[in-house]
Scaffold this motif. Structure first.
Motif, short mmCIF file in Angstrom:
data_model
loop_
_atom_site.label_atom_id
_atom_site.label_comp_id
_atom_site.label_asym_id
_atom_site.label_seq_id
_atom_site.Cartn_x
_atom_site.Cartn_y
_atom_site.Cartn_z
N ALA A 273 47.55 -37.86 2.86
CA ALA A 273 46.53 -37.37 1.94
C ALA A 273 46.69 -35.87 1.70
O ALA A 273 46.52 -35.38 0.57
CB ALA A 273 45.13 -37.68 2.49
N VAL A 274 47.04 -35.15 2.76
CA VAL A 274 47.28 -33.71 2.62
C VAL A 274 48.47 -33.45 1.70
O VAL A 274 48.44 -32.57 0.84
CB VAL A 274 47.52 -33.07 4.00
N ARG A 275 49.51 -34.25 1.88
CA ARG A 275 50.71 -34.08 1.04
C ARG A 275 50.38 -34.34 -0.43
O ARG A 275 50.82 -33.62 -1.33
CB ARG A 275 51.80 -35.02 1.53
N GLU A 276 49.57 -35.36 -0.68
CA GLU A 276 49.19 -35.70 -2.06
C GLU A 276 48.34 -34.59 -2.67
O GLU A 276 48.55 -34.20 -3.83
CB GLU A 276 48.42 -37.02 -2.06
N LYS A 277 47.40 -34.06 -1.90
CA LYS A 277 46.54 -32.99 -2.40
C LYS A 277 47.37 -31.71 -2.64
O LYS A 277 47.15 -30.99 -3.64
CB LYS A 277 45.43 -32.70 -1.38
N PHE A 278 48.33 -31.44 -1.77
CA PHE A 278 49.20 -30.27 -1.93
C PHE A 278 49.97 -30.32 -3.24
O PHE A 278 50.03 -29.34 -3.99
CB PHE A 278 50.15 -30.19 -0.73
N MET A 279 50.55 -31.47 -3.56
CA MET A 279 51.30 -31.60 -4.80
C MET A 279 50.39 -31.45 -6.01
O MET A 279 50.77 -30.87 -7.04
CB MET A 279 52.02 -32.94 -4.84
N GLU A 280 49.18 -31.95 -5.90
CA GLU A 280 48.21 -31.81 -7.00
C GLU A 280 47.89 -30.33 -7.25
O GLU A 280 47.78 -29.89 -8.40
CB GLU A 280 46.93 -32.58 -6.64
N ILE A 281 47.76 -29.57 -6.17
CA ILE A 281 47.41 -28.14 -6.29
C ILE A 281 48.54 -27.37 -6.96
O ILE A 281 48.33 -26.60 -7.91
CB ILE A 281 47.09 -27.55 -4.90
N ILE A 282 49.77 -27.53 -6.48
CA ILE A 282 50.86 -26.70 -7.00
C ILE A 282 51.30 -27.12 -8.40
O ILE A 282 51.75 -26.30 -9.19
CB ILE A 282 52.07 -26.70 -6.04
N GLU A 283 51.17 -28.42 -8.72
CA GLU A 283 51.53 -28.85 -10.07
C GLU A 283 50.57 -28.29 -11.12
O GLU A 283 50.93 -28.14 -12.29
CB GLU A 283 51.54 -30.38 -10.14
N ALA A 284 49.37 -27.93 -10.70
CA ALA A 284 48.39 -27.35 -11.63
C ALA A 284 48.55 -25.84 -11.76
O ALA A 284 47.85 -25.21 -12.55
CB ALA A 284 46.97 -27.69 -11.17
N SER A 285 49.47 -25.28 -10.99
CA SER A 285 49.64 -23.82 -11.00
C SER A 285 50.91 -23.43 -11.76
O SER A 285 51.97 -24.03 -11.57
CB SER A 285 49.71 -23.29 -9.56
N ASP A 286 50.81 -22.38 -12.58
CA ASP A 286 51.98 -21.86 -13.30
C ASP A 286 52.91 -21.07 -12.39
O ASP A 286 54.04 -20.77 -12.77
CB ASP A 286 51.53 -20.97 -14.46
N TRP A 288 54.24 -22.05 -9.58
CA TRP A 288 55.28 -22.88 -8.97
C TRP A 288 56.39 -23.11 -9.99
O TRP A 288 56.15 -23.52 -11.12
CB TRP A 288 54.68 -24.23 -8.54
N ASP A 289 57.64 -22.84 -9.57
CA ASP A 289 58.77 -22.99 -10.50
C ASP A 289 59.42 -24.37 -10.42
O ASP A 289 60.46 -24.61 -11.03
CB ASP A 289 59.82 -21.91 -10.23
N ARG A 290 58.85 -25.28 -9.61
CA ARG A 290 59.27 -26.68 -9.53
C ARG A 290 60.68 -26.86 -8.95
O ARG A 290 61.33 -27.86 -9.22
CB ARG A 290 59.16 -27.35 -10.92
N ARG A 291 61.14 -25.91 -8.17
CA ARG A 291 62.43 -26.08 -7.50
C ARG A 291 62.30 -26.83 -6.18
O ARG A 291 63.12 -27.68 -5.85
CB ARG A 291 63.07 -24.71 -7.23
N SER A 292 61.28 -26.50 -5.42
CA SER A 292 61.16 -27.09 -4.09
C SER A 292 59.71 -27.11 -3.65
O SER A 292 58.95 -26.17 -3.95
CB SER A 292 61.99 -26.28 -3.08
N ALA A 293 59.32 -28.18 -2.96
CA ALA A 293 57.97 -28.30 -2.41
C ALA A 293 57.95 -29.47 -1.45
O ALA A 293 58.46 -30.56 -1.77
CB ALA A 293 56.94 -28.50 -3.52
N ASN A 294 57.40 -29.28 -0.27
CA ASN A 294 57.21 -30.38 0.67
C ASN A 294 56.19 -30.02 1.73
O ASN A 294 55.81 -28.85 1.88
CB ASN A 294 58.54 -30.81 1.32
N VAL A 295 55.73 -31.03 2.43
CA VAL A 295 54.79 -30.87 3.54
C VAL A 295 55.39 -31.59 4.74
O VAL A 295 55.70 -32.78 4.67
CB VAL A 295 53.41 -31.46 3.20
N LEU A 296 55.53 -30.86 5.85
CA LEU A 296 56.12 -31.43 7.06
C LEU A 296 55.31 -31.00 8.27
O LEU A 296 54.75 -29.90 8.30
CB LEU A 296 57.57 -30.96 7.24
#
Length: 353
Positions: A273-286, A288-296
């Motif tokens: 759920a944290v990983r899903e919320k994280f992707m939602e946050i950064i995809e809504a932000s200008d 983020w350059d969309r090169r890399s993103a993950n939660v570990l």
């Protein structure tokens, strides 16, 4: 018919001096008017010509008037007087110094034109910063050399100084050793400044971490470097610092950078759920350059699990803003939706037997 009257000017008289000065002034005025007329005519097609004319106007006119006055005095009455040698020396010194001023102005204008050419291409990458740094240091180095040569010419125009210079050159070995020991720090910084400019170690505009401070390289001089700290302070360091101490650079090859946010959370944290919320946050932000993103989950010691959020951005400013955004949004979301994921300290009480 009456004969034509001719006027013969005695150039060795003060009248001849006055006439020669007036002729020189008229010639210089005509030259200045011509140059300004040409500059105004072509200014619409080449704006840099007008800028060049404006910059060299004062030193150029001063030099032209000095030369005209020097020539006028040298061929007329003053050259026959006892104090002419003193006046001749003064005029020579003035011509040399004003000539150095004019030459420095031309060099600075040329360097600034090259830097404006880079800016016009809207190129702010590492190569542009490297060229800007090299041009800035080279400009200052050339101006220093012009000043040294001009002062040397002025000093060696005196016979007494030439005699002293000859004796100094005769013992150059001893003098060089003494001067080297006395100016070791200064010379070291000068050499380090040139080394920084042409080895591409750091450049104007680079993002660095120096002495635990985050900032940008604002100025690179021949003896010191100014780092613009993020909170508007200025950190001034000698050039030798950057050739002898490790410096963390965030823009060595590119402005693009990765960033991480670390959170110590409870073992009950819903990672998916944290990983899903994280992707939602950064995809809504200008940012983020969309090169890399993950939660570990990168750690599980001390009664907590360490969750690492990795994000990429086009530059360090966007990366900082994005890290702060992720931290704030995730904390708020956990407080509202998953309070059980917040870190807690557990204490087990055992009843005595």
């Amino acid at each position: 018919m009456a004969p034509l009257t001719t006027f013969d000017i005695d150039w060795a008289s003060w009248l001849g001096t006055l006439v020669a000065l007036l002729v020189g002034i008229a010639a210089v005025a005509a030259l200045v008017i011509t140059v300004r007329f040409i500059a105004n005519r072509v200014r619409g097609r080449s704006a840099w010509i007008g800028d060049l004319e404006r910059r060299i106007r004062v030193p150029g006119m001063t030099l032209a008037f000095l030369i005209a006055g020097w020539i006028a005095c040298a061929v007329t009455a003053p050259s026959t007087l006892s104090w002419w040698e003193v006046l001749d020396r003064i005029l020579l010194i003035c011509v040399v110094l004003v000539g150095a001023w004019l030459l420095s102005t031309l060099v600075t204008f040329g360097v600034e034109r090259l830097m404006q050419y880079d800016s016009a291409r809207d190129d702010s990458g590492p190569e542009a910063r490297r060229r800007q740094t090299q041009l800035t240091v080279l400009n200052r180095l050339v101006i220093v050399l012009i000043s040294i040569i001009a002062i040397g010419v002025v000093l060696f125009s005196f016979p007494e100084v030439r005699a002293i210079g000859t004796s100094i050159l005769a013992s150059a070995g001893v003098v060089s050793i003494v001067a080297g020991l006395a100016a070791q720090s200064t010379l070291g910084n000068l050499i380090a400044g040139v080394q920084i400019a042409f080895t591409n170690a750091i450049r104007v505009g680079d993002v660095v971490v120096v002495e635990g401070e985050w900032g940008r390289i604002g100025e690179i001089n021949l003896s010191y470097v100014v780092v613009y700290i993020w909170d508007e302070r200025r950190l001034i360091l000698p050039c030798t610092y950057f050739t002898s101490q490790p410096v963390e650079s965030w823009t060595r090859k590119s402005d693009k950078i990765l960033g991480t946010v670390l959170m110590d959370l409870d073992w009950r944290v819903p990672v998916d759920a944290v990983r899903e919320k994280f992707m939602e946050i950064i995809e809504a932000s200008d940012a983020w350059d969309r090169r890399s993103a993950n939660v570990l989950v990168t750690g599980s010691e001390g009664g907590y699990v360490t969750v690492r959020f990795k994000i990429s951005a086009a530059n360090s400013d966007d990366q900082w803003d994005l890290r702060c955004l992720v931290r704030e949004k995730i904390i708020t979301w956990l407080q509202q939706e998953h309070p059980e994921a917040l870190p807690v300290t557990r204490v087990t009480l055992e009843s005595p037997e």
